[in-house]
Design an enzyme around this catalytic site. Structure first.
Site, mmCIF file in Angstrom:
data_model
loop_
_atom_site.group_PDB
_atom_site.id
_atom_site.type_symbol
_atom_site.label_atom_id
_atom_site.label_comp_id
_atom_site.label_asym_id
_atom_site.label_seq_id
_atom_site.Cartn_x
_atom_site.Cartn_y
_atom_site.Cartn_z
ATOM 1 N N THR A 86 -37.219 20.853 -12.124
ATOM 2 C CA THR A 86 -37.925 20.236 -13.428
ATOM 3 C C THR A 86 -37.978 20.941 -14.578
ATOM 4 O O THR A 86 -38.337 20.662 -15.402
ATOM 5 C CB THR A 86 -39.249 19.664 -13.136
ATOM 6 N N SER B 280 -45.254 18.581 -9.385
ATOM 7 C CA SER B 280 -44.218 17.874 -9.744
ATOM 8 C C SER B 280 -43.802 16.923 -8.420
ATOM 9 O O SER B 280 -42.894 16.233 -8.831
ATOM 10 C CB SER B 280 -42.991 18.863 -10.330
ATOM 11 N N CYS C 219 -30.570 36.838 -18.574
ATOM 12 C CA CYS C 219 -29.702 35.886 -19.322
ATOM 13 C C CYS C 219 -28.948 36.945 -20.476
ATOM 14 O O CYS C 219 -27.830 36.743 -20.755
ATOM 15 C CB CYS C 219 -30.512 34.879 -20.026
ATOM 16 N N HIS D 252 -28.712 32.546 -26.883
ATOM 17 C CA HIS D 252 -29.405 33.915 -27.465
ATOM 18 C C HIS D 252 -28.229 34.756 -28.095
ATOM 19 O O HIS D 252 -26.857 34.541 -27.796
ATOM 20 C CB HIS D 252 -29.628 34.821 -26.270
#
Length: 337
Positions: A12, A41, A129, A242
């Site tokens: 989610t 969730s 990342c 980014h």
């Protein structure tokens, strides 16, 4: 084609939702999809291949019969449940910081070090990342000219923190434009119309964990502990994608044109570099794209073999979800599962 039972832990969240989307886009051979999340969730639904699928609470027993488990629910969840998934026969691809520097766990970017996947013992780590988009550009340069030192400053979007951060930025912008005081819960200060040189926790050296990740992960992925890396990581009021200003010093001299040619032939990279025509990578153009975009390629005349680069990528896709799915695809292509 053989199909696989796939679990997505953190289904989610921003990255989890993107993983589901990319599995669809790539026609990944999914037999059954199992979206997992926290207890709050439980019972919610997510969409996959046009159908609503109920989200279940992630627990050790969830992984019975699962072939591939894609984790993106934070370090604590991964540390607790990833070994349980492996015990039950799943291969885990983990997007947290729980296992990245474990010498027994490969840290993989498929365009850079796919051969490391073969060393896995049940868990494969997805890098940070910011590291992913940087090493994709560094690797082809390193192969030709050997990189000695990297100085990187990041400009990281709020999506890297999650859906709550995206919503908080939107609400802060509305508040400020309405002459109201913005409320901040996600970051220590409002991020709207602001920049925060603070990502993750600081240690006694004055560096943040995010900055140390870029050092240690870059060396591990490139298999070269001699590379000097120093980073300053900054959160900016951008919703997604980014950006990074990267300065490198190489052993062998490379001109800007040589670098453009090298990068234009490298996998996963798109060169956009025509500053006279105002063409350079932008976050709003990289959003939703799979490539890592690089431009502003120029020599650094302050050192003998210096280069400056501007690198932009969608941190939810290539910086997280796409990289994880590509690792899974490499495993299938090489019959490693």
């Amino acid at each position: 084609m053989k199909k696989y039972n796939v679990a997505v832990v953190g289904a989610t969240g921003a990255v989890g939702q993107t993983i589901l989307k990319i599995l669809e886009e790539h026609n990944f051979p999914v037999k059954n999809i199992l979206p997992l999340a926290s207890a709050r969730s439980n019972g919610n639904t997510v969409e996959f291949n046009g159908e609503k699928v109920k989200v279940q609470e992630a627990m050790p027993s969830s992984f019975a019969g699962i072939d591939i488990a894609l984790f993106s629910a934070g370090k604590g969840v991964s540390a607790e449940l990833a070994p349980e998934a492996v015990k039950r026969g799943a291969v885990v691809i983990d997007n947290s910081n729980a296992f990245r520097m474990d010498p027994e766990v490969p840290l993989v970017v498929p365009e850079v070090n796919p051969e490391h996947i073969k060393k896995h013992k049940g868990i494969i780590a997805n890098p940070n990342c910011s590291t992913i988009q940087m090493v994709i550009v560094l690797k082809p340069i390193h192969d030709v000219a050997k990189i000695k030192r990297v100085v990187v400053s990041t400009y990281q979007a709020v999506s890297g923190t999650g859906l709550e951060a995206i919503e908080e930025l939107k609400e802060q912008i509305k508040a400020i434009l309405n002459s109201e005081n913005p409320k901040n819960e996600i970051y220590p200060y409002p991020i709207a119309f602001n920049t925060l040189p603070h990502i993750d926790v600081f240690d006694d050296t004055g560096y943040s964990l995010e900055e140390w990740k870029m050092l240690h992960e870059t060396r591990k992925i490139l298999d070269d502990d001699s590379i000097g890396v120093t980073a300053t990581t900054v959160r900016v009021p951008v919703l997604n994608c980014h950006s990074e200003s990267v300065n490198i010093e190489t052993e062998k001299k490379l001109t800007a044109n040589m670098v453009r040619e090298i990068l234009s032939k490298a996998p996963g990279i798109k060169v956009i570099d025509d500053p006279q025509m105002k063409r350079y990578p932008l976050p709003n153009e990289a959003c939703g794209k799979d490539e890592v975009f690089v431009g502003r390629i120029r020599e650094d005349f302050s050192v003998n073999n210096g280069l400056n680069l501007w690198i932009v990528a969608d941190n939810l896709r290539k910086g997280a979800a796409l990289n994880a799915v590509q690792i899974a695809e490499c495993m299938l292509d090489n019959a490693l599962i």
